[in-house]
Design an enzyme around this catalytic site. Structure first.
Site, mmCIF file in Angstrom:
data_model
loop_
_atom_site.group_PDB
_atom_site.id
_atom_site.type_symbol
_atom_site.label_atom_id
_atom_site.label_comp_id
_atom_site.label_asym_id
_atom_site.label_seq_id
_atom_site.Cartn_x
_atom_site.Cartn_y
_atom_site.Cartn_z
ATOM 1 N N LEU A 126 -4.384 6.892 -3.598
ATOM 2 C CA LEU A 126 -3.270 7.152 -2.686
ATOM 3 C C LEU A 126 -2.445 5.907 -2.401
ATOM 4 O O LEU A 126 -1.211 5.917 -2.506
ATOM 5 C CB LEU A 126 -3.834 7.721 -1.375
ATOM 6 C CG LEU A 126 -2.865 7.897 -0.207
ATOM 7 C CD1 LEU A 126 -1.826 8.952 -0.546
ATOM 8 C CD2 LEU A 126 -3.631 8.287 1.056
ATOM 9 N N THR A 127 -3.103 4.827 -2.036
ATOM 10 C CA THR A 127 -2.350 3.645 -1.606
ATOM 11 C C THR A 127 -1.638 2.965 -2.772
ATOM 12 O O THR A 127 -0.574 2.380 -2.609
ATOM 13 C CB THR A 127 -3.257 2.632 -0.876
ATOM 14 O OG1 THR A 127 -4.162 2.025 -1.800
ATOM 15 C CG2 THR A 127 -4.054 3.320 0.225
ATOM 16 N N ASP A 128 -2.232 3.037 -3.957
ATOM 17 C CA ASP A 128 -1.569 2.493 -5.145
ATOM 18 C C ASP A 128 -0.249 3.217 -5.404
ATOM 19 O O ASP A 128 0.789 2.584 -5.644
ATOM 20 C CB ASP A 128 -2.469 2.653 -6.373
ATOM 21 C CG ASP A 128 -3.535 1.578 -6.474
ATOM 22 O OD1 ASP A 128 -3.197 0.390 -6.356
ATOM 23 O OD2 ASP A 128 -4.700 1.930 -6.680
ATOM 24 N N THR A 129 -0.300 4.535 -5.389
ATOM 25 C CA THR A 129 0.899 5.300 -5.732
ATOM 26 C C THR A 129 1.955 5.232 -4.637
ATOM 27 O O THR A 129 3.151 5.190 -4.931
ATOM 28 C CB THR A 129 0.538 6.763 -6.039
ATOM 29 O OG1 THR A 129 -0.233 7.308 -4.970
ATOM 30 C CG2 THR A 129 -0.276 6.855 -7.322
ATOM 31 N N GLY A 167 3.583 1.882 -5.100
ATOM 32 C CA GLY A 167 4.435 1.927 -6.277
ATOM 33 C C GLY A 167 5.713 2.696 -6.026
ATOM 34 O O GLY A 167 6.809 2.285 -6.459
#
Length: 399
Positions: free
Chosen positions: A170-173, A176
């Site tokens: 979740l936090t990566d996307t 991004g």
């Protein structure tokens, strides 16, 4: 590449790896940008090298999922000739995106302060766990760490159980996606001013930003939100209920109209007529009682028997889909969001494409690149090198 897409003509040098940065640059590529991914020779993005899925051993499907529609150049940043070529690429770029550990880009001579001297209009986006500065800047940060520190885990899971992570990065996307948004807005500004800027995007900050609407309870009232499982803290009934055949359905009543429709669908209109439940506040006060009533009633029939009634009453409910069911959904097929491209090493590679109805965007999706396969043509396209010079570079690289 389709020259009619929103970001057609925009050139992006991509130093990113794993998920947050590649997701950002993939979004830019899907909008038409020419994204050149700079990778380490013989190694590449570390996501290329994780074990394949069962039945897909040896195929970097995770890497492929966030690196389609890009070109790959394999250049060793420790090699002076390669480093000089990378600086020339940046000189001819509109955007740089990197997610090195803070300070790394500066140490290898590719940080913003150095690169703005060769390209004044450069938009330089740095994505990291905690940002480029501050007491946590140098701490290691991956998705589980940011899910924990952002607070989202604290409100995910059952009330009497431990905090839980979301079932995807979740936090990566989110980081991004915010990075891509910031890049596009900065491009608009730079086109007017002729001057670029450094965008410092932190995964922590991006998560707080999207959580802000639900953090109002804490910010304004000083109340620390608690986990409520699949329930909604403000709406009752709202929960996942199992039918007689054990199929999960999410039901959500956001107002009295929805509550009355649910009661009709469940063939218990007397519930809607009961003054004990005739306002949302009263339903909140009887949350557990109401959820038990709905659960018992829903368990009396199979899901397939209930769904036509729910549809007739226009209730807000739906079967809880697994990934295969989500991909096979008729609305997804109607919007033609899934694309497939033949890959020389990985066979047919499927992509979840752009969520826009204009078919031009997903028609422009290209297969993920093999490591370094575009080195020569990028050097020719962007730098005007002739075939001999670019081949000499490759010979030195392979020698």
């Amino acid at each position: 590449m389709d020259n009619n897409l929103s970001l057609s003509g925009v050139r992006v040098v991509d130093f990113t790896h794993v998920i947050s940065g590649p997701f950002c640059t993939m979004m830019l590529a899907h909008m038409g940008a020419d994204v050149v991914k700079v990778e380490r020779p013989d190694v590449g993005d570390s996501l290329r090298n994780i074990p394949g899925y069962e039945g897909r051993e040896g195929h970097p499907d995770y890497f492929n999922s966030v690196n389609n529609t890009k070109r790959s150049v394999a250049l060793d940043l420790k090699n002076p000739d390669h480093h000089a070529a990378v600086v020339d690429l940046i000189r001819n770029a509109d955007v740089v995106v990197e997610n090195f550990k803070p300070g790394t880009a500066d140490r290898i001579g590719l940080g913003y302060e150095a690169m703005k001297k060769v390209n004044l209009k450069l938009i330089y986006c740095s994505i990291s766990g905690f940002g480029q500065t501050g007491p946590y800047a140098q701490r290691p940060a991956i998705d589980p760490i940011i899910q924990a520190v952002s607070g989202v885990m604290s409100v995910t899971g059952e009330q009497d159980g431990p905090p839980m992570m979301a079932g995807y990065p979740l936090t990566d996307t989110v980081a991004g996606m915010y990075g891509a948004f910031a890049v596009v807005t900065a491009l608009l500004k730079a086109r007017e001013s002729g001057v670029g800027e450094h965008l410092d995007v932190s995964m922590q900050g991006a998560m707080l930003y999207v959580l802000g609407c639900r953090m109002a309870e804490t910010l304004q009232a000083g109340i620390v939100t608690e986990r409520v499982g699949n329930q909604n803290p403000f709406r009752v009934p709202s929960e996942v209920f199992l039918s007689k055949d054990k199929r999960p359905t999410i039901l959500h009543c956001s107002n009295n109209k929805r509550w009355e429709a649910l009661c009709r669908a469940l063939e218990v209109p007397e519930w809607a007529e009961n003054p004990k439940y005739d306002t949302m506040q009263k339903r909140q006060e009887h949350r557990q009682e109401l959820h038990a009533m709905v659960a018992a009633r829903f368990a009396e029939r199979d899901q397939a028997d209930w769904m036509p009634r729910f549809d007739d009453e226009d209730t807000t409910c739906i079967h809880v889909h697994d990934y295969q069911e989500a991909l096979d959904h008729e609305q997804v097929r109607y919007r033609s969001q899934l694309t497939s491209r033949d890959h020389p090493l990985d066979g047919e590679v499927w992509t979840v494409g752009v969520p826009l109805m204009d078919p031009a965007y997903n028609e422009a999706v290209t297969r993920p690149p093999t490591l370094g396969e575009n080195t020569a043509n990028v050097l020719q396209d962007w730098l005007g090198w002739d075939e001999t010079k670019s081949k000499d570079m490759l010979k030195k690289q392979n020698g």
